[in-house]
Structure formats: structure tokens, C-alpha cells
Design an enzyme around this catalytic site. Structure first.
Site, mmCIF file in Angstrom:
data_model
loop_
_atom_site.group_PDB
_atom_site.id
_atom_site.type_symbol
_atom_site.label_atom_id
_atom_site.label_comp_id
_atom_site.label_asym_id
_atom_site.label_seq_id
_atom_site.Cartn_x
_atom_site.Cartn_y
_atom_site.Cartn_z
ATOM 1 N N TRP A 127 0.859 -1.184 0.000
ATOM 2 C CA TRP A 127 0.000 0.000 0.000
ATOM 3 C C TRP A 127 0.899 1.240 0.000
ATOM 4 O O TRP A 127 1.802 1.344 0.841
ATOM 5 C CB TRP A 127 -0.888 -0.043 1.253
ATOM 6 C CG TRP A 127 -1.847 1.094 1.373
ATOM 7 C CD1 TRP A 127 -2.652 1.597 0.398
ATOM 8 C CD2 TRP A 127 -2.097 1.869 2.548
ATOM 9 N NE1 TRP A 127 -3.396 2.637 0.886
ATOM 10 C CE2 TRP A 127 -3.072 2.825 2.213
ATOM 11 C CE3 TRP A 127 -1.594 1.840 3.848
ATOM 12 C CZ2 TRP A 127 -3.548 3.746 3.124
ATOM 13 C CZ3 TRP A 127 -2.079 2.756 4.763
ATOM 14 C CH2 TRP A 127 -3.050 3.694 4.404
ATOM 15 N N ASP A 208 -1.568 -5.554 9.059
ATOM 16 C CA ASP A 208 -2.472 -4.515 8.579
ATOM 17 C C ASP A 208 -3.755 -5.192 8.092
ATOM 18 O O ASP A 208 -3.730 -6.016 7.178
ATOM 19 C CB ASP A 208 -1.779 -3.746 7.438
ATOM 20 C CG ASP A 208 -2.546 -2.493 7.066
ATOM 21 O OD1 ASP A 208 -3.632 -2.265 7.624
ATOM 22 O OD2 ASP A 208 -2.050 -1.729 6.206
ATOM 23 N N ALA A 210 -7.416 -4.490 6.749
ATOM 24 C CA ALA A 210 -8.341 -3.481 6.238
ATOM 25 C C ALA A 210 -9.503 -4.077 5.445
ATOM 26 O O ALA A 210 -10.380 -3.340 5.014
ATOM 27 C CB ALA A 210 -7.584 -2.472 5.374
ATOM 28 N N LYS A 243 -13.543 -0.113 4.877
ATOM 29 C CA LYS A 243 -14.093 -0.860 3.739
ATOM 30 C C LYS A 243 -15.234 -1.773 4.176
ATOM 31 O O LYS A 243 -16.295 -1.760 3.566
ATOM 32 C CB LYS A 243 -13.008 -1.700 3.065
ATOM 33 C CG LYS A 243 -11.650 -1.056 2.974
ATOM 34 C CD LYS A 243 -11.542 -0.016 1.899
ATOM 35 C CE LYS A 243 -10.305 0.803 2.139
ATOM 36 N NZ LYS A 243 -9.593 1.273 1.026
HETATM 37 C C1 LMR Z 1 -6.576 2.586 -1.198
HETATM 38 O O1 LMR Z 1 -5.594 1.860 -1.061
HETATM 39 O O2 LMR Z 1 -6.961 3.004 -2.297
HETATM 40 C C2 LMR Z 1 -7.362 3.000 0.007
HETATM 41 O O3 LMR Z 1 -6.897 2.317 1.120
HETATM 42 C C3 LMR Z 1 -7.442 4.463 0.203
HETATM 43 C C4 LMR Z 1 -6.213 5.056 0.802
HETATM 44 O O4 LMR Z 1 -6.320 5.731 1.833
HETATM 45 O O5 LMR Z 1 -5.127 4.885 0.257
#
Ligand code: LMR
Length: 411
Positions: A127, A208, A210, A243
């Protein structure tokens, strides 16, 4: 003073949102930022969330301060959902946090406070906000390859090699499920090996979380993470409700820290409260109050679980449809085995630019596609655009945007 500041490049994900909104083309397709869309292309408030909000409107009597740790009961309830029984023991402490990002930042600051020499290992790609969060607190970062876009495989041997190379006390940031940005998760057998390596090498996982519920089920998606947590003496877990509760802008999350014993856990808790106080004092309440109301009411909880199951089913169906597409040399078949909202395709920067300029399709510059942004009706448009930009692939001289190295072994 501000004369010394140079303008800064926009965050790659947030920049895709801005560009998409400014695009006037009616057939534009947003496969950028990780937001779930239903079969009508909307991101509505979940029904269970609306009901919880109505209950709060009627019953909430005060909005007075809660304290730096936020709503303790919310964190306890969310902990049980994410960590299962492990959340209840005295070695685990919980703090409400402003979203998963806030939880990661709190954890990063705690790591830095405990041992500033700690190195944080990130599997690439990851990420895009992981690196800024850990770097912002001054922690050193190390890399290994998590995924090979060409073969769509997890580079598990490279993770194991990184764990052998790491120093005792180093932190490994791992995605509990629905890996962002690749969708390529570890198998349970691989999680077992990870747990063994972490504990033998005295390494600390920072999990992590999410997308709980978006891969196979609420408990199934945490099976690997729980296995690790049951094995290692120390760990951190960041949980986001953005999410799976659709609470994106409400900034709803929590950090869980497992320490060697109850006294060390209490030390971690009081330090975290100090970190929170110095950053934002107290987390926002509304999202947490909604999650608590849903999880503590059997009827609302069942309704929410059904909504998560619907989101999971949509993702699974789209993955299966994408996996069957015939797109020149691009093999999408492995998307069906992967999980969650994202896939990372081996597209060059030129191809990604053409998807946007010629076909109004927005993906993240790394090649990440938000599958949840597609509707079944979009598949033809998407497939035709991919075929068109890939037809010239042989003429592309530009290097691949990511993962141009040797393929990693397939597991
Ligand atoms: C993403 O990866 O698109 C989402 O988790 C939004 C973000 O905050 O990056």
C-alpha cells in the site's frame, strides 16, 4: 520561513481521485482509489450503518470527551471480531484510532519510542501509504519482493530470505488478507511458516487488517494472522473499518498491541495514549459508535454480516469473469485465486497513460486496478481498452513500471 518549502508531488492515490473527478467524459471508469462500488456504481451507506445511526440519533445523550484511548468498549468489541479469543487476554491492549492509517501511525510511533533502531520490512509492492507512515516517524525501511506481476505469484522465498537477513527485533508489515495492491495472499501453510520464522528469529509482525470479510469470511480471513499472533510474543495489529463497514470518511479504526506480559502491555497502552494525545488528543467518535452499535446488537450484526457477504460475492464474481477474459498476451487467470478489491497488472506507464487518455479508465500508476470499481457491464469496455493498449506492447520500449526482474518461484 515558508519560502524554504518546495511544492510536493501529490499522493499517487489521491491524485487519481482528483483527475477522475475533473474528467468530463461520461463513460469514465474509476479503478483507482480503493472504494467499494455496488452494481450501480455507487458507494452507498450500508443499511446496517444507517440503522445504527438512527439508534444513535435517538439514544446518544452526550458528546463529551472520551479520552485519548477513545471508546474502550468499541475497541474491545472490534478486537474480538478481528483477533478472536486473543483479544481478551491481558497481554493485548487496544486503542481506538482515526482509521487504519491512524492505527499504523500510532504503532509506528510506539515502535520508534521503544527502539529507534528498529528496521521495518515492507514487501513490494505494498500500500503506497506504508512507506510515508513509517518514514515519517524516522524508522529505517528495508524491502523485499512480495509479488511478481508477470506471473501473479507471491514471492514467498524472498520473504523467507528477508526474515533470515533481518535483525532480531525488526518489524515485518504484513497484510492480513486481500493484499493491497496485489490481491495475492499467503496460504495457511505459508502463514504457518511465517509464524515459525518470526518466532525463531524474534521478529515482530505488524499486521495490517483493512478487508476482513472480503476474501472468504470474517473468521477465515483472519486465520493466518491469528495463527501468527498465537505464536509470537510481541505483535501489532492495525484494523480499519473503512471498507467492511463502508465508513471511509468517518476515520474508524483501532490498534492492538500484544506484549510479553500484562505489565508490558500496560506500558504500551499508556505510551500509546501519550502518542495519541500529542497527535490529535482523542479519536473521532461517530464511526466507532456505529461499529459498536452494530456489533453489539445481534440483529444489526447479522444484517451487516450479510452486507459484507454481498460485497464479497460481487468481488468473487468479478474476479472469476476477469480471469476468463482473453486479452492478447495478458494472462488474468490467477485473478480468480486472489482476494479482495485489488489486482496489480503488468502494465507499463505508457499503457496506464493510454488507458486514461484514450479510454477514460483510471488505474493507479503502479498498475493497481480496483476491481470493486467495476460493474459487470463495464467488463467489455475494460477488456477492449486493455486489448487496445496491449496490442502495441511489442513496440513499447519503456521498461515495465514494476517487477521487471526475474520471475519468482510459484507456490
Ligand atoms: C486505497 O488503497 O486506495 C485506500 O486504502 C485508500 C487510501 O487511503 O489509500
Amino acid at each position: 520561513m515558508f519560502d524554504a518549502l518546495e511544492p510536493r508531488a501529490a499522493d499517487p492515490l489521491l491524485d487519481v481521485i482528483r483527475q477522475f473527478r475533473a474528467d468530463p467524459r461520461p463513460n469514465k471508469l474509476d479503478l483507482g482509489v480503493g472504494v467499494f462500488q455496488d452494481e450501480h456504481g455507487r458507494t452507498p451507506v450500508l443499511r446496517s450503518v444507517k440503522k445504527a445511526e438512527r439508534i444513535l440519533l435517538e439514544t446518544q445523550e452526550t458528546k463529551t470527551y472520551l479520552g485519548a484511548e477513545g471508546d474502550v468498549e468499541y475497541a474491545r468489541t472490534l478486537g474480538a471480531l478481528a483477533l478472536g479469543e486473543l483479544a481478551g487476554d491481558a497481554r493485548t491492549v487496544a486503542l481506538q484510532a482515526p482509521g487504519g492509517t491512524g492505527a499504523l501511525r500510532l504503532g509506528a510511533e510506539l515502535i520508534r519510542l521503544a527502539n529507534p533502531a528498529t528496521q521495518v520490512w515492507l514487501g513490494r509492492p505494498t500500500w503506497p501509504n506504508h512507506e510515508p507512515i513509517f518514514s515519517a516517524v524516522g524508522l529505517a525501511l528495508c524491502d523485499y519482493r512480495h509479488f511478481d506481476p508477470a506471473t501473479q505469484a507471491v514471492c514467498f522465498d524472498e520473504l523467507m530470505a528477508a526474515m533470515r537477513a533481518a535483525r532480531s527485533g525488526d518489524v515485518f508489515a504484513l497484510h492480513a488478507s486481500c493484499h493491497n495492491p496485489t490481491g495475492a495472499d499467503f496460504s495457511l501453510a505459508q502463514w504457518r511458516e511465517i509464524a515459525r520464522a518470526l518466532s525463531e528469529r524474534r521478529l515482530i509482525p505488524f499486521l495490517d487488517t483493512a478487508y476482513q470479510g472480503f476474501a472468504h469470511g470474517l473468521d477465515e480471513d483472519m486465520a493466518g494472522a491469528r495463527l501468527v499472533l498465537g505464536e509470537v510474543p510481541e505483535a501489532l495489529v492495525a484494523v480499519s473499518c473503512s471498507k467492511n463497514f463502508g465508513l471511509y470518511r468517518e476515520r474508524t479504526g483501532a490498534l492492538f498491541v500484544r506484549a510479553n506480559d500484562a505489565a508490558k502491555a500496560e506500558a504500551a497502552r499508556t505510551n500509546l495514549m501519550g502518542i495519541a494525545r500529542a497527535n490529535y488528543s482523542m479519536p473521532p467518535d461517530h464511526g466507532a459508535a456505529i461499529v459498536r452499535a452494530i456489533l453489539q446488537d445481534a440483529g444489526l450484526r447479522a444484517e451487516w454480516q450479510a452486507e459484507v457477504a454481498d460485497m464479497r460475492t460481487k468481488l468473487r464474481r468479478l474476479r472469476e469473469s476477469l480471469a476468463q477474459l482473453q486479452i492478447n498476451s495478458l494472462d488474468l487467470s490467477r485473478l480468480a485465486d486472489q482476494n479482495g478489491m485489488f489486482a496489480t497488472l503488468p502494465l507499463t506507464k505508457g499503457q496506464i497513460a493510454r488507458l486514461k487518455d484514450e479510454h477514460a479508465i483510471y488505474v493507479v500508476p503502479s498498475g493497481r486496478v480496483n476491481i470493486a470499481g467495476l460493474m459487470a457491464a463495464d467488463l467489455d469496455h475494460f477488456a477492449a481498452a486493455l486489448r487496445a493498449v496491449l496490442i502495441d506492447a511489442a513496440r513499447e520500449t519503456e521498461s515495465r513500471s514494476i517487477g521487471a526482474q526475474k520471475p519468482c518461484s510459484v507456490h
